[in-house]
Design a protein around this motif. Structure first.
Motif, PDB file in Angstrom:
ATOM      1  N   ALA A   9       0.831  -1.204   0.000  1.00 47.67           N
ATOM      2  CA  ALA A   9       0.000   0.000   0.000  1.00 47.67           C
ATOM      3  C   ALA A   9       0.867   1.256   0.000  1.00 47.67           C
ATOM      4  O   ALA A   9       0.575   2.216  -0.720  1.00 47.67           O
ATOM      5  N   ARG A  10       1.931   1.255   0.778  1.00 49.34           N
ATOM      6  CA  ARG A  10       2.817   2.422   0.820  1.00 49.34           C
ATOM      7  C   ARG A  10       3.529   2.621  -0.511  1.00 49.34           C
ATOM      8  O   ARG A  10       3.760   3.755  -0.930  1.00 49.34           O
ATOM      9  N   ILE A  11       3.871   1.529  -1.188  1.00 48.40           N
ATOM     10  CA  ILE A  11       4.480   1.628  -2.530  1.00 48.40           C
ATOM     11  C   ILE A  11       3.483   2.298  -3.481  1.00 48.40           C
ATOM     12  O   ILE A  11       3.842   3.174  -4.258  1.00 48.40           O
ATOM     13  N   ARG A  12       2.212   1.895  -3.420  1.00 47.79           N
ATOM     14  CA  ARG A  12       1.187   2.483  -4.290  1.00 47.79           C
ATOM     15  C   ARG A  12       0.986   3.967  -3.991  1.00 47.79           C
ATOM     16  O   ARG A  12       0.783   4.762  -4.905  1.00 47.79           O
ATOM     17  N   VAL A  13       1.051   4.347  -2.703  1.00 46.83           N
ATOM     18  CA  VAL A  13       0.902   5.756  -2.323  1.00 46.83           C
ATOM     19  C   VAL A  13       1.986   6.607  -2.984  1.00 46.83           C
ATOM     20  O   VAL A  13       1.754   7.754  -3.341  1.00 46.83           O
ATOM     21  N   LEU A  14       3.163   6.025  -3.169  1.00 50.05           N
ATOM     22  CA  LEU A  14       4.259   6.743  -3.826  1.00 50.05           C
ATOM     23  C   LEU A  14       4.015   6.904  -5.330  1.00 50.05           C
ATOM     24  O   LEU A  14       4.780   7.573  -6.011  1.00 50.05           O
ATOM     25  N   GLY A  15       2.952   6.281  -5.831  1.00 50.96           N
ATOM     26  CA  GLY A  15       2.645   6.405  -7.258  1.00 50.96           C
ATOM     27  C   GLY A  15       3.265   5.319  -8.109  1.00 50.96           C
ATOM     28  O   GLY A  15       3.341   5.445  -9.326  1.00 50.96           O
ATOM     29  N   PHE A  29       8.380  -5.497 -10.542  1.00 54.37           N
ATOM     30  CA  PHE A  29       8.693  -4.279 -11.276  1.00 54.37           C
ATOM     31  C   PHE A  29       7.510  -3.326 -11.185  1.00 54.37           C
ATOM     32  O   PHE A  29       6.361  -3.730 -11.316  1.00 54.37           O
ATOM     33  N   HIS A  30       7.801  -2.058 -10.921  1.00 57.95           N
ATOM     34  CA  HIS A  30       6.781  -1.031 -10.750  1.00 57.95           C
ATOM     35  C   HIS A  30       7.084   0.139 -11.671  1.00 57.95           C
ATOM     36  O   HIS A  30       8.232   0.511 -11.834  1.00 57.95           O
ATOM     37  N   ARG A  31       6.046   0.700 -12.246  1.00 60.71           N
ATOM     38  CA  ARG A  31       6.199   1.870 -13.101  1.00 60.71           C
ATOM     39  C   ARG A  31       5.790   3.106 -12.312  1.00 60.71           C
ATOM     40  O   ARG A  31       4.737   3.151 -11.694  1.00 60.71           O
ATOM     41  N   ALA A  32       6.658   4.121 -12.347  1.00 56.40           N
ATOM     42  CA  ALA A  32       6.371   5.389 -11.684  1.00 56.40           C
ATOM     43  C   ALA A  32       5.503   6.246 -12.592  1.00 56.40           C
ATOM     44  O   ALA A  32       5.359   5.966 -13.783  1.00 56.40           O
ATOM     45  N   ARG A  33       4.942   7.304 -12.040  1.00 54.02           N
ATOM     46  CA  ARG A  33       4.087   8.203 -12.829  1.00 54.02           C
ATOM     47  C   ARG A  33       4.819   8.748 -14.045  1.00 54.02           C
ATOM     48  O   ARG A  33       4.233   8.939 -15.087  1.00 54.02           O
ATOM     49  N   GLY A  34       6.120   8.984 -13.918  1.00 53.38           N
ATOM     50  CA  GLY A  34       6.912   9.535 -15.020  1.00 53.38           C
ATOM     51  C   GLY A  34       7.281   8.506 -16.077  1.00 53.38           C
ATOM     52  O   GLY A  34       7.892   8.838 -17.083  1.00 53.38           O
ATOM     53  N   GLY A  35       6.949   7.236 -15.864  1.00 58.43           N
ATOM     54  CA  GLY A  35       7.216   6.192 -16.834  1.00 58.43           C
ATOM     55  C   GLY A  35       8.424   5.327 -16.524  1.00 58.43           C
ATOM     56  O   GLY A  35       8.624   4.289 -17.128  1.00 58.43           O
ATOM     57  N   VAL A  37      10.780   2.615 -14.720  1.00 57.47           N
ATOM     58  CA  VAL A  37      10.473   1.336 -14.091  1.00 57.47           C
ATOM     59  C   VAL A  37      11.494   1.060 -12.983  1.00 57.47           C
ATOM     60  O   VAL A  37      12.695   1.251 -13.174  1.00 57.47           O
ATOM     61  N   TYR A  38      10.993   0.621 -11.827  1.00 59.46           N
ATOM     62  CA  TYR A  38      11.837   0.324 -10.677  1.00 59.46           C
ATOM     63  C   TYR A  38      11.663  -1.137 -10.266  1.00 59.46           C
ATOM     64  O   TYR A  38      10.537  -1.607 -10.123  1.00 59.46           O
ATOM     65  N   PRO A  39      12.778  -1.858 -10.045  1.00 56.48           N
ATOM     66  CA  PRO A  39      12.671  -3.208  -9.470  1.00 56.48           C
ATOM     67  C   PRO A  39      12.612  -3.085  -7.949  1.00 56.48           C
ATOM     68  O   PRO A  39      13.464  -2.446  -7.336  1.00 56.48           O
ATOM     69  N   ILE A  40      11.612  -3.637  -7.348  1.00 63.44           N
ATOM     70  CA  ILE A  40      11.454  -3.550  -5.894  1.00 63.44           C
ATOM     71  C   ILE A  40      11.342  -4.970  -5.359  1.00 63.44           C
ATOM     72  O   ILE A  40      10.575  -5.787  -5.876  1.00 63.44           O
ATOM     73  N   ARG A  41      12.118  -5.261  -4.323  1.00 67.39           N
ATOM     74  CA  ARG A  41      12.121  -6.606  -3.746  1.00 67.39           C
ATOM     75  C   ARG A  41      10.725  -7.006  -3.286  1.00 67.39           C
ATOM     76  O   ARG A  41       9.968  -6.201  -2.771  1.00 67.39           O
ATOM     77  N   ASP A  42      10.409  -8.276  -3.461  1.00 70.01           N
ATOM     78  CA  ASP A  42       9.140  -8.820  -3.000  1.00 70.01           C
ATOM     79  C   ASP A  42       9.084  -8.695  -1.478  1.00 70.01           C
ATOM     80  O   ASP A  42      10.034  -9.067  -0.790  1.00 70.01           O
ATOM     81  N   PRO A  43       7.997  -8.168  -0.929  1.00 70.60           N
ATOM     82  CA  PRO A  43       7.932  -7.960   0.526  1.00 70.60           C
ATOM     83  C   PRO A  43       8.030  -9.243   1.334  1.00 70.60           C
ATOM     84  O   PRO A  43       8.462  -9.214   2.482  1.00 70.60           O
ATOM     85  N   GLN A  61      13.867   9.176  -3.010  1.00 73.73           N
ATOM     86  CA  GLN A  61      14.029   9.250  -4.473  1.00 73.73           C
ATOM     87  C   GLN A  61      13.003  10.178  -5.082  1.00 73.73           C
ATOM     88  O   GLN A  61      13.323  11.021  -5.912  1.00 73.73           O
ATOM     89  N   PHE A  62      11.757  10.020  -4.689  1.00 73.45           N
ATOM     90  CA  PHE A  62      10.685  10.799  -5.304  1.00 73.45           C
ATOM     91  C   PHE A  62      10.625  12.214  -4.784  1.00 73.45           C
ATOM     92  O   PHE A  62      10.113  13.098  -5.468  1.00 73.45           O
ATOM     93  N   SER A  63      11.178  12.469  -3.614  1.00 69.59           N
ATOM     94  CA  SER A  63      11.203  13.848  -3.125  1.00 69.59           C
ATOM     95  C   SER A  63      12.263  14.657  -3.859  1.00 69.59           C
ATOM     96  O   SER A  63      12.187  15.878  -3.925  1.00 69.59           O
TER      97      SER A  63
END
Length: 65
Positions: A9-15, A29-35, A37-43, A61-63
């Motif tokens: 949920a917190r990952i989704r809040v970051l967009g 793999f997650h896509r940011a609003r800017g397009g 792609v970030y690899p994020i470890r499985d929780p 990173q996003f700030s």
């Protein structure tokens, strides 16, 4: 809500939107609003401290963008 669900949920809040997994299943793999792609470890593979560290990293990173 489990800590893994909170992490997701917190990952989704970051967009970041999940778009797939690697073949070994260790990264999502997650896509940011800017397009970008970030690899994020499985929780499920992370401790609570590692989950928190990952979230804090992406918040910084996003700030900066």
């Amino acid at each position: 809500m489990t800590t893994s669900e909170q992490y997701r949920a917190r990952i989704r809040v970051l967009g970041l939107t999940p778009i797939g997994r690697d073949s070994a299943g260790k990264y999502q793999f997650h896509r940011a609003r800017g397009g970008r792609v970030y690899p994020i470890r499985d929780p499920e593979d992370l401790t609570d401290a590692e989950r928190e560290e990952t979230i804090e990293y992406y918040e910084r990173q996003f700030s900066l963008e």
